[in-house]
Design a protein around this motif. Structure first.
Motif, mmCIF file in Angstrom:
data_model
loop_
_atom_site.group_PDB
_atom_site.id
_atom_site.type_symbol
_atom_site.label_atom_id
_atom_site.label_comp_id
_atom_site.label_asym_id
_atom_site.label_seq_id
_atom_site.Cartn_x
_atom_site.Cartn_y
_atom_site.Cartn_z
ATOM 1 N N ALA A 1 0.835 -1.208 0.000
ATOM 2 C CA ALA A 1 0.000 0.000 0.000
ATOM 3 C C ALA A 1 0.868 1.257 0.000
ATOM 4 N N VAL A 2 1.931 1.257 0.797
ATOM 5 C CA VAL A 2 2.824 2.420 0.837
ATOM 6 C C VAL A 2 3.525 2.585 -0.514
ATOM 7 N N ALA A 3 3.989 1.480 -1.109
ATOM 8 C CA ALA A 3 4.686 1.564 -2.400
ATOM 9 C C ALA A 3 3.758 2.101 -3.482
ATOM 10 N N LEU A 4 2.519 1.644 -3.517
ATOM 11 C CA LEU A 4 1.577 2.143 -4.520
ATOM 12 C C LEU A 4 1.264 3.621 -4.324
ATOM 13 N N SER A 5 1.131 4.046 -3.084
ATOM 14 C CA SER A 5 0.845 5.470 -2.849
ATOM 15 C C SER A 5 2.029 6.341 -3.236
ATOM 16 N N VAL A 6 3.251 5.843 -3.060
ATOM 17 C CA VAL A 6 4.433 6.600 -3.488
ATOM 18 C C VAL A 6 4.537 6.595 -5.011
ATOM 19 N N LEU A 7 4.262 5.454 -5.627
ATOM 20 C CA LEU A 7 4.368 5.317 -7.073
ATOM 21 C C LEU A 7 3.379 6.229 -7.797
ATOM 22 N N PHE A 8 2.168 6.198 -7.370
ATOM 23 C CA PHE A 8 1.166 7.017 -8.044
ATOM 24 C C PHE A 8 1.126 8.434 -7.511
ATOM 25 N N GLY A 9 1.731 8.665 -6.415
ATOM 26 C CA GLY A 9 1.853 10.007 -5.864
ATOM 27 C C GLY A 9 0.532 10.586 -5.410
ATOM 28 N N LYS A 10 0.687 11.704 -4.807
ATOM 29 C CA LYS A 10 -0.476 12.428 -4.313
ATOM 30 C C LYS A 10 -1.026 13.252 -5.467
#
Length: 185
Positions: free
Chosen positions: A142-151
């Motif tokens: 979940a953390v990796a996906l949020s970093v990958l797709f960004g805010k």
């Protein structure tokens, strides 16, 4: 009549402390058999080899005693042996062996020759390390996906519509037209 009521009220007020006085309470009698307090254990089954996990509680039987030093007979009852079971060794050591995920209670009962008894409970919770690992992997994902797709970028506010400039009120001028007919007097 007022005097009688006044005297009765005074008697009641004087007798009230006597009615509320505490009577000496007897101290609770010590149990004939004393046992160790309830014990809560949490065991975790390993990731790799699914061997049973054992927790050793040395000198567990030393916590049991009888009034007057009578001999005790200890018996053990397992709640759910598919989750965990207890084994009481003759030297007083209690072994708790975890087999599967869940919760259970192991009860150790102590009985004297005069049939006085008391019991101690060991609450056992068995967890699986694979479940904990799965939760950690999901969290990292979940953390990796949020970093990958960004805010998502913040939307720029639309500019405020411009107000039209104020125009002065129109001025109306009335002109009189000349009359073609002469005036009569």
């Amino acid at each position: 009549m007022k005097r009688v009521l006044l005297i009765m009220a005074a008697c009641l007020l004087l007798c009230l402390p006597l009615a509320c006085a505490k009577t000496p309470e007897e101290a609770p009698e010590a149990p004939a058999v004393t046992v160790p307090e309830t014990l809560d254990l949490t065991l975790t089954l390993p990731l790799g080899a699914r061997d049973d996990v054992t927790k050793t509680i040395p000198a567990y039987a030393a916590g049991f005693s009888a009034k007057g030093g009578e001999a005790l007979t200890l018996t053990l009852a397992n709640g759910d042996p598919t989750v965990a079971e207890g084994v009481l060794h003759e030297n007083g050591t209690l072994y708790v062996i975890a087999h599967g995920v869940g919760e259970t209670k192991i009860t150790v009962n102590a009985v004297t020759a005069s049939q006085e008894e008391n019991a101690s409970v060991v609450s056992v919770t068995v967890r699986d390390a694979r479940r904990t690992l799965a939760l950690i992997v999901l969290g990292v994902l979940a953390v990796a996906l949020s970093v990958l797709f960004g805010k998502p970028s913040a939307k720029k506010p639309d500019p405020a519509p411009e107000e039209p400039e104020e125009t002065p009120d129109p001025v109306v001028i009335f002109e009189e037209e000349p009359k073609d007919t002469p005036e009569r007097s």
